[in-house]
Design an enzyme around this catalytic site. Structure first.
Site, PDB file in Angstrom:
ATOM      1  N   HIS A   1       0.806  -1.219   0.000  1.00 49.34           N
ATOM      2  CA  HIS A   1       0.000   0.000   0.000  1.00 49.34           C
ATOM      3  C   HIS A   1       0.843   1.275   0.000  1.00 49.34           C
ATOM      4  CE1 HIS A   1      -0.017  -1.573   4.329  1.00 49.34           C
ATOM      5  NE2 HIS A   1       0.970  -0.714   4.245  1.00 49.34           N
TER       6      HIS A   1
ATOM      7  N   TYR B   1      17.185   2.135   2.930  1.00 53.88           N
ATOM      8  CA  TYR B   1      17.495   1.557   1.625  1.00 53.88           C
ATOM      9  C   TYR B   1      18.618   2.305   0.922  1.00 53.88           C
ATOM     10  CZ  TYR B   1      12.718  -0.037   2.479  1.00 53.88           C
ATOM     11  OH  TYR B   1      11.596  -0.553   3.040  1.00 53.88           O
TER      12      TYR B   1
END
Length: 488
Positions: free
Chosen positions: A171, A258
């Protein structure tokens, strides 16, 4: 219509309830069967009680079954939905705790980075077991919908090695679009059109239009910097927007781990995060949130059960993809969403074998991806770093090759920015030994890893992280919820 949906990991109570009510918002689906399965009989009975109450209160013919026998649940299912967390919070705590000893500070640790890679090693053997059951027992042509992280690794393994029709669902795109609509002053979400493409948790809004008018970088930067809340909560995300020229779907805390630039030094971490909620960068934030949520549900179960008596309101159907995909496949009503699938040329400047997240349309013919998308070079470079880690991680999980696992961790952007090769080798040994019961493919490697740890000279530190909060008690959570309610 009558068909069967199996939900694996249905003990994820809040999420299972959301999927269930979303699917029952489709009028044609009232006669279907939900087969719940989980390792925890206790959790299964709690969620079944809630779903039974929803069925009873809404006077529906929907059938709900619950079993710890996964194969029984999958037998005859047309759709299989996975939301499992292999190892539970116990293993997850090690995903955060052990890397901290080597200076690696994660907010979530469930996608890549040291925690996400080990999470994938635990999940992939189980995912392949699911796929075997689906091939043997499910309805012919059954579709596997994976909601579990690490999304790309799990989906990669299911498609490449499980040989099952699989789509990964998240989502992040929807939540990012909600933010953009808000900062641009849209009266409703429908005013915003967008194309988002990349890989899961590193998907990029490469084209934006508000009521048909193209939105450029400068306007979007100004809108975020003027927002009283997002300007503080999304500092790192806004900085990436300024430098890359496009907004990332992923939250401030997720995105920070990340990349190799924002979490490699404690003083840098505190500069870029916000402590108003776990998702904005707090050390081990999602672990704390998950622990508090579990404790709250266990204590407040009667309250959750009572709330299940409310009628299902289709107007409150969530933007989670699953119900909309099933509706499109079964009724032909077209749905546009962003899906995790094997690339195969959909994104021109990412590898063909990678699992990408990009726009597609669903109808009776299946999920049809929009092909020929090229993402900005900086976005592609960042995605490539993760894809290379994901590929090695999947291959390591399949083969049980601990040396390949170490190389995957070594090539992780944040790990590489913080740790030396010697530290990475020892950290992986320590994590594999600590989580051995969930890592059957590494059973033969564990004795040698224990021996190396016994003789290691690599120094570690006991460190809680740059921005750690304690797990709140039920009493503290009650007081906080009461204060928020009073403020509203």
């Amino acid at each position: 219509m009558s068909f069967k949906i199996a939900i694996i990991g249905a003990g994820s109570v809040g999420f299972t309830k959301k999927l269930f009510t979303d699917i029952l918002c489709v009028p044609e689906f009232k006669d279907i069967e939900f087969a719940l399965t989980d390792l925890s009989e206790h959790n299964l009975q709690m969620i079944k009680a809630i779903l039974d109450k929803i069925v009873e209160s809404n006077k529906l013919p929907t059938k709900v079954t619950a079993t710890t026998n996964r194969r029984e649940a999958i037998a005859g299912a047309r759709y299989i939905i996975s939301c499992v967390r292999v190892g539970g919070l116990e293993a997850y705590a090690d995903d955060i705790r052990i890397p901290l000893k080597y200076g690696i500070d994660q907010c979530v640790g469930d996608t890549i980075c040291a925690g996400g890679i080990l999470y994938g090693q635990r999940n992939i053997p189980v995912i392949l077991d699911f796929c075997k059951d689906i091939r043997e027992l499910a309805e012919p042509g059954a579709k596997f919908l994976n909601y579990a992280n690490p999304m790309a690794m799990n989906t990669w393994a299911a498609i490449e090695y499980g040989k099952v029709d699989t789509v990964g669902l998240c989502h992040g795109v929807q939540h990012g679009a909600e933010q953009i609509a808000e900062v641009l002053g849209a009266k409703s979400q429908s005013e915003l059109d967008y194309i988002c493409s990349g890989i899961n948790h590193q998907t990029w809004f490469i084209d934006l239009k508000l009521n048909g008018r193209k939105i450029g970088k400068e306007e979007l930067v100004a809108a975020f910097e003027a927002h009283p809340v997002f300007s503080q909560q999304e500092k790192l995300r806004i900085d990436v927007l300024k430098r890359f020229g496009v907004y990332s779907t992923e939250s401030n805390g997720h995105l920070s781990e990340y990349l190799p630039w924002y979490r490699k030094r404690p003083d840098e971490i505190t500069k870029w995060i916000d402590m108003s909620d776990w998702i904005h960068g707090e050390t081990g934030g999602y672990l704390r949130h998950s622990t508090e949520t579990r404790n709250w549900f266990e204590t407040e179960f009667p309250q959750f059960l009572a709330s299940a008596e409310k009628p299902i309101d289709p107007a409150k159907r969530s933007n989670e993809h699953a119900s909309h995909i099933l509706e499109a496949l079964e009724t032909g009503r077209v749905y546009r969403g962003h899906f995790n699938v094997k690339n195969n040329g959909v994104i021109t400047n990412l590898p063909s074998d990678a699992i990408i997240e990009s726009p597609g349309f669903v109808d009776r013919f299946g999920i049809n991806m929009v092909s020929g998308i090229t993402i900005p070079e900086a976005c592609a470079a960042t995605c490539m770093a993760s894809i290379n880690v994901q590929r090695m991680s999947v291959h390591a999980a399949i083969s049980g090759d601990i040396d390949l696992l170490k190389l995957a961790v070594l090539h992780d952007p944040l790990v590489g920015a913080v740790s030396t090769p010697e530290e990475v080798w020892q950290m992986v040994d320590e994590m594999v030994v600590a989580q051995a019961r969930w890592l059957p493919q590494y059973a033969d490697a564990v004795p040698a890893a224990k021996e190396r740890l016994a003789n290691s000279k690599v120094k570690t530190k006991e460190w809680a992280g740059a921005a750690r909060r304690n797990v709140r008690s039920i009493e503290e959570l009650r007081a906080e919820k009461a204060a928020l309610k009073q403020a509203v």
